[in-house]
Design a protein around this motif. Structure first.
Motif, PDB file in Angstrom:
ATOM      1  N   UNK A  54       0.581  -1.257   0.095  1.00  0.00           N
ATOM      2  CA  UNK A  54      -0.004  -0.153   0.067  1.00  0.00           C
ATOM      3  C   UNK A  54       0.893   1.223  -0.097  1.00  0.00           C
ATOM      4  N   UNK A  55       1.940   1.373   0.799  1.00  0.00           N
ATOM      5  CA  UNK A  55       2.930   2.439   0.820  1.00  0.00           C
ATOM      6  C   UNK A  55       3.585   2.485  -0.760  1.00  0.00           C
ATOM      7  N   UNK A  56       4.019   1.342  -1.122  1.00  0.00           N
ATOM      8  CA  UNK A  56       4.511   1.391  -2.338  1.00  0.00           C
ATOM      9  C   UNK A  56       3.744   1.986  -3.344  1.00  0.00           C
ATOM     10  N   UNK A  57       2.446   1.871  -3.510  1.00  0.00           N
ATOM     11  CA  UNK A  57       1.510   2.065  -4.338  1.00  0.00           C
ATOM     12  C   UNK A  57       1.647   3.828  -4.495  1.00  0.00           C
ATOM     13  N   UNK A  58       1.318   4.053  -2.894  1.00  0.00           N
ATOM     14  CA  UNK A  58       0.994   5.594  -2.695  1.00  0.00           C
ATOM     15  C   UNK A  58       2.364   6.530  -3.345  1.00  0.00           C
ATOM     16  N   UNK A  59       3.494   6.049  -2.970  1.00  0.00           N
ATOM     17  CA  UNK A  59       4.909   6.538  -3.494  1.00  0.00           C
ATOM     18  C   UNK A  59       5.129   6.419  -4.921  1.00  0.00           C
ATOM     19  N   UNK A  60       4.296   5.322  -5.669  1.00  0.00           N
ATOM     20  CA  UNK A  60       4.524   5.223  -7.119  1.00  0.00           C
ATOM     21  C   UNK A  60       3.589   6.433  -7.620  1.00  0.00           C
ATOM     22  N   UNK A  61       2.428   6.593  -7.174  1.00  0.00           N
ATOM     23  CA  UNK A  61       1.565   7.628  -7.684  1.00  0.00           C
ATOM     24  C   UNK A  61       2.060   8.948  -7.517  1.00  0.00           C
ATOM     25  N   UNK A  62       2.846   9.117  -6.292  1.00  0.00           N
ATOM     26  CA  UNK A  62       3.532  10.456  -6.157  1.00  0.00           C
ATOM     27  C   UNK A  62       4.742  10.710  -7.109  1.00  0.00           C
ATOM     28  N   UNK A  63       5.329   9.548  -7.419  1.00  0.00           N
ATOM     29  CA  UNK A  63       6.429   9.862  -8.263  1.00  0.00           C
ATOM     30  C   UNK A  63       5.967  10.012  -9.827  1.00  0.00           C
ATOM     31  N   UNK A  64       4.816   9.442 -10.055  1.00  0.00           N
ATOM     32  CA  UNK A  64       4.495   9.595 -11.329  1.00  0.00           C
ATOM     33  C   UNK A  64       3.842  11.010 -11.555  1.00  0.00           C
ATOM     34  N   UNK A  65       3.088  11.465 -10.755  1.00  0.00           N
ATOM     35  CA  UNK A  65       2.428  12.870 -10.772  1.00  0.00           C
ATOM     36  C   UNK A  65       3.577  14.071 -10.664  1.00  0.00           C
ATOM     37  N   UNK A  66       4.609  13.772  -9.920  1.00  0.00           N
ATOM     38  CA  UNK A  66       5.785  14.760  -9.822  1.00  0.00           C
ATOM     39  C   UNK A  66       6.637  14.912 -11.054  1.00  0.00           C
ATOM     40  N   UNK A  67       6.529  13.699 -11.841  1.00  0.00           N
ATOM     41  CA  UNK A  67       7.459  13.708 -12.927  1.00  0.00           C
ATOM     42  C   UNK A  67       8.822  13.077 -12.784  1.00  0.00           C
ATOM     43  N   UNK A  68       8.843  12.479 -11.636  1.00  0.00           N
ATOM     44  CA  UNK A  68       9.995  11.668 -11.170  1.00  0.00           C
ATOM     45  C   UNK A  68      10.035  10.421 -12.061  1.00  0.00           C
ATOM     46  N   UNK A  69       8.821   9.847 -12.457  1.00  0.00           N
ATOM     47  CA  UNK A  69       8.834   8.777 -13.122  1.00  0.00           C
ATOM     48  C   UNK A  69       8.042   8.977 -14.580  1.00  0.00           C
ATOM     49  N   UNK A  70       8.578   8.715 -15.474  1.00  0.00           N
ATOM     50  CA  UNK A  70       7.891   8.882 -16.754  1.00  0.00           C
ATOM     51  C   UNK A  70       7.187   7.507 -17.263  1.00  0.00           C
ATOM     52  N   UNK A  71       5.733   7.471 -17.591  1.00  0.00           N
ATOM     53  CA  UNK A  71       5.383   6.187 -17.756  1.00  0.00           C
ATOM     54  C   UNK A  71       4.830   6.261 -19.465  1.00  0.00           C
ATOM     55  N   UNK A  72       4.939   5.231 -19.987  1.00  0.00           N
ATOM     56  CA  UNK A  72       4.012   5.019 -21.335  1.00  0.00           C
ATOM     57  C   UNK A  72       2.933   3.895 -20.984  1.00  0.00           C
ATOM     58  N   UNK A  73       1.629   4.675 -21.058  1.00  0.00           N
ATOM     59  CA  UNK A  73       0.562   3.716 -20.812  1.00  0.00           C
ATOM     60  C   UNK A  73       0.334   2.639 -22.007  1.00  0.00           C
ATOM     61  N   UNK A  74      -0.334   1.551 -21.675  1.00  0.00           N
ATOM     62  CA  UNK A  74      -0.567   0.417 -22.402  1.00  0.00           C
ATOM     63  C   UNK A  74      -1.713   1.023 -23.372  1.00  0.00           C
TER      64      UNK A  74
END
Length: 500
Positions: free
Chosen positions: A75-95
């Motif tokens: 659960x904490x990992x999921x929340x941290x991932x969402x923050x990383x994506x929303x802040x631009x720390x992670x770039x995602x290419x959706x399916x």
């Protein structure tokens, strides 16, 4: 952020951007988002919306040093991932939408460290803080969402959320949380949070629910305070990991024991120890304090919303006129801190002369400007003497100059004439009224200023000062000597007639 503008919002004292950036990087949730951004790569599979695939959450939790077998870890990992994506720390290419037409497993999107990740170690403090502010927005949005169990219960037959059944309005919830944080900010910068300890949760809840001036709260209002406390308890639990607040949750045993009236009784206290309420009893109802990083974050959101939220040090590069006008509306401690920063970068003699020039004026704000000028000059040393002596004959500044020279032990200070004494008396009381209103200390000041002048009220109404009648009316209301108060009222009438 929506917040009610405050006419004299006190300035906040903030650490440097470098210190705040260190706090941001140390916030647990932001730190986890950074670690997951570094973990992201070809092995990371994401679904639509950029969410990390559920089967990868245990691996992400392990990368954070959390127990993947513990329910909290993923659960904490999921929340941290969402923050990383929303802040631009992670770039995602959706399916691609729609999946595989032959029924095969839908392809996953991909994820990789974002360009902004480099700012964490190589960016300026302001750039780090911008990333943290983006993370804060994500957390605030999540905090305004009801508990997951409530959402599940509110699903209709088609799998959509029935908002009427849930009794949840996203805009209303966001506005409520904004209002709570604005109140908490105001309490803190006014000196009731930072200097006197954290705010009891019932006090904060009551500030949002109980109408101003309401006497004994009704049962319905008490229930609303209790409900607000429980909402805030859940929301502050979510806001603490991003570094916004320090929070002591409501004692879970207390939730089972206390009823709505007991919760609201705690809310009616002005703080720990008030009205006979024991500190430990109040703390069981929850305590919250904005961190320095939290003050920075809420102020940034207020500024974006158009609220005037000053910070100490902002006037360092302004002129003395702007300084005195601004600090006239500040609490004394904040005014002194701002003045000290303004003086720190200036040549003393020139700064003193500039302050004295800015203190002049027959406008309504003049008395308080002169009071703040006097406050600014108090710590000045011998280097200020020449500039102060230069205004000895000034009708508005001569009295102030004589006070400063005498207090600093300067010889050969010319005695003021009677007209200057009366003018300075009116100016001093007008400044105190403007700064603090009719306080309990004001009558003592009035007695001190009038006892040493025989026939004071027979003469003072003639003083050519724009606040003469106003000051005399205040003296008529508050002077501790009844006879003097009556004389003040008569003198006020004469002053009004003269001005008219």
């Amino acid at each position: 952020m929506s917040a009610e503008p405050h006419p004299t919002l006190p300035p906040v004292r903030l650490p440097s951007d470098a210190e705040l950036a260190r706090d941001a990087l140390g916030a647990p949730l932001f730190a986890r988002a950074v670690r997951l951004a570094r973990w992201a790569g070809p092995h990371a599979r994401v679904h639509a919306g950029g969410e990390l695939a559920a089967e990868q959450l245990p691996e992400a939790a392990a990368a954070l040093g959390l127990d993947p077998a513990d329910e909290e870890g993923p659960a904490l990992a999921s929340q941290a991932w969402r923050v990383a994506v929303d802040t631009g720390l992670v770039d995602v290419t959706e399916p691609d939408e729609g999946g595989d037409a032959d029924g095969e497993e839908e392809e996953s999107g991909t994820a990789a460290p974002g360009e902004d990740l480099a700012l964490v170690t190589g960016g300026a403090p302001g750039e780090v803080l911008d990333l943290w502010l983006a993370a804060l927005e994500t957390v605030l949005a999540d905090a305004a969402v009801p508990d997951l169990d409530d959402l599940v219960d509110a699903l209709d037959a088609g799998g959509e959320i029935d908002f009427d059944r849930l009794d949840w309005n996203p805009g209303r919830e966001a506005d409520f949380l904004d209002g709570v944080l604005a109140n908490l900010y105001l309490l803190t910068v006014s000196g009731h949070g930072a200097s006197e300890g954290p705010i009891p949760l019932p006090v904060l809840a009551a500030s949002m629910v109980i109408p101003e001036g309401m006497g004994e709260p009704t049962d319905a209002v008490l229930e609303q305070v209790s409900d607000a406390m429980m909402r805030l308890d859940d929301q502050f639990r979510q806001l603490e990991p991003i570094g916004l607040v320090e929070f002591r949750p409501v004692d879970e045993a207390l939730m089972a024991e206390a009823d709505d009236e007991e919760f609201a009784a705690a809310g009616s206290a002005s703080g720990p120890g008030a009205d006979g309420v024991d500190d430990e009893d109040v703390s069981r109802y929850g305590l919250v304090r904005l961190t320095p990083l939290g003050l920075y974050g809420i102020r940034a959101r207020m500024l974006e919303a158009g609220v005037t939220a000053p910070a100490v040090g902002e006037l360092s590069d302004k002129g003395a006129d702007a300084l005195l006008d601004a600090v006239s509306g500040y609490p004394e401690g904040a005014a002194q801190a701002e003045i000290e920063q303004w003086l720190a970068g200036r040549e003393p003699r020139g700064a003193v002369a500039e302050l004295l020039a800015a203190a002049r004026g027959a406008d309504e704000g003049g008395p308080l400007r002169r009071l703040r000028c006097q406050q600014a000059l108090a710590p000045a040393g011998p280097e200020a003497e020449q500039a102060v002596r230069a205004v000895l004959d000034d009708p508005e500044l001569g009295g102030l100059a004589r006070v400063w020279l005498s207090e600093h032990g300067v010889a050969d200070v010319p005695a003021p004439d009677e007209a200057m004494v009366f003018w300075l008396t009116v100016d001093t009381i007008a400044a105190q009224l403007a700064a603090d209103g009719e306080t309990a200390e004001l009558p003592l000041l009035m007695r001190s200023l009038t006892e040493h002048h025989t026939g004071f009220f027979d003469q003072v109404w003639r003083v050519d000062h724009p606040a003469t009648a106003y000051v005399l009316e205040a003296m008529g209301r508050t002077h501790p000597d009844k006879k003097a108060a009556k004389e003040a009222r008569k003198a006020a009438f004469k002053a009004r007639s003269r001005q008219g």
